[in-house]
Design an enzyme around this catalytic site. Structure first.
Site, PDB file in Angstrom:
ATOM      1  N   CYS A  18       0.819  -1.247  -0.478  1.00 51.27           N
ATOM      2  CA  CYS A  18      -0.156  -0.059  -0.177  1.00 51.27           C
ATOM      3  C   CYS A  18       0.919   1.833  -0.164  1.00 51.27           C
ATOM      4  O   CYS A  18       2.211   0.989   0.475  1.00 51.27           O
ATOM      5  CB  CYS A  18      -0.715   0.086   1.072  1.00 51.27           C
ATOM      6  N   ASP A 139      -6.171  -2.306  11.329  1.00 47.03           N
ATOM      7  CA  ASP A 139      -4.565  -1.509  10.947  1.00 47.03           C
ATOM      8  C   ASP A 139      -4.927  -1.955  12.504  1.00 47.03           C
ATOM      9  O   ASP A 139      -5.671  -1.726  13.659  1.00 47.03           O
ATOM     10  CB  ASP A 139      -5.532  -0.457   9.974  1.00 47.03           C
TER      11      ASP A 139
END
Length: 251
Positions: A18, A139
């Site tokens: 990412c 996350d």
């Protein structure tokens, strides 16, 4: 179903890279065996990818990898427009989107939907289970001063043991402070569908460090059962060319 989507259904932890803003970084990630690459379309992120760069990346890598757009609080109209414009195959929703909104995003765009939630306690795990989407992403909730408003990419981890209480069968993407030094341990403990790295493989926000990227894939490979390691490719840590992922075998 696209080729990247077919690869996503096999066994072993995949890799989502990412915070991509550069075509060369994206191409290296795919060469190393990435299942998905994430481009952040959030103006408050230091890893924001311009639409011009995103066009170059998606045009070059279409059908070779999942092309994931990362959004925070975007409208349904924006998500639909960006999906069509860039031919995104995956949308990662990192804001306060509700389950009904996520379902409508999937219906309207036809893209895989990833719902991301920052983890602090078991309540966050239960909240994530409310979402009936293609993938869940766990996350870290930022704790460092000045970073509480960030939605990922902080370099912080969370207590992975929280996920032991997870009941959902939705494939899990594990994110939050993963780097070459801890990703193997994370995989051994959590057994996620995929692992996601941004800051852990960078030389600067939005710009990958080639050595760290190779080391990350090598560490993921080392955590897998021996019969699955060829899915990432031999020599990942040695700077050699990496085999493309085998069939049935990225915040």
């Amino acid at each position: 179903m696209s080729e990247p989507a077919q690869r996503a259904t096999g066994s072993g932890s995949r890799v989502k890279i990412c915070g991509i803003t550069d075509l060369h970084d994206a191409e290296l990630a795919v060469e190393l065996g990435a299942w998905a690459i994430g481009m952040v379309f959030y103006e408050s992120s230091p890893r924001q990818c311009s639409i011009e760069q995103a066009r170059r990346i998606t045009a070059a890598l279409r059908r070779r990898v999942e092309l994931c757009g990362v959004f925070v609080g975007a409208s349904l109209e924006e998500l639909t427009r960006r999906t069509e414009e860039l031919e995104l195959t995956m949308l990662q929703l990192h804001g306060d989107e509700g389950p009904a909104f996520c379902a409508e995003v999937a219906r309207r765009t036809g893209a895989h939907v990833v719902k991301a939630i920052q983890m602090a306690d078991i309540g966050d795990v239960r909240e994530l289970e409310r979402y009936h989407v293609d993938f869940h992403l766990a996350d870290a909730r930022a704790k460092a001063p000045g970073s509480q408003n960030l939605r990922g990419g902080t370099g912080e981890t969370f207590d992975w043991a929280l996920l032991a209480g997870r009941r959902s069968k939705t494939p899990l993407i594990l994110s939050g402070g993963l780097d070459p030094g801890n990703v193997a341990e994370a995989i051994e403990l959590v057994h996620p569908h995929a692992v996601d790295t941004a800051s852990g493989t960078e030389r600067a926000p939005g710009h990958k460090d080639k050595a760290k990227l190779r080391a990350f894939f090598a560490a993921v490979c080392s955590s897998r059962p021996r019969e699955n390691r060829d899915a990432v490719g031999a020599g990942a840590g040695a700077g050699e060319g990496i085999a493309t992922p085998a069939e049935g075998a990225p915040a």
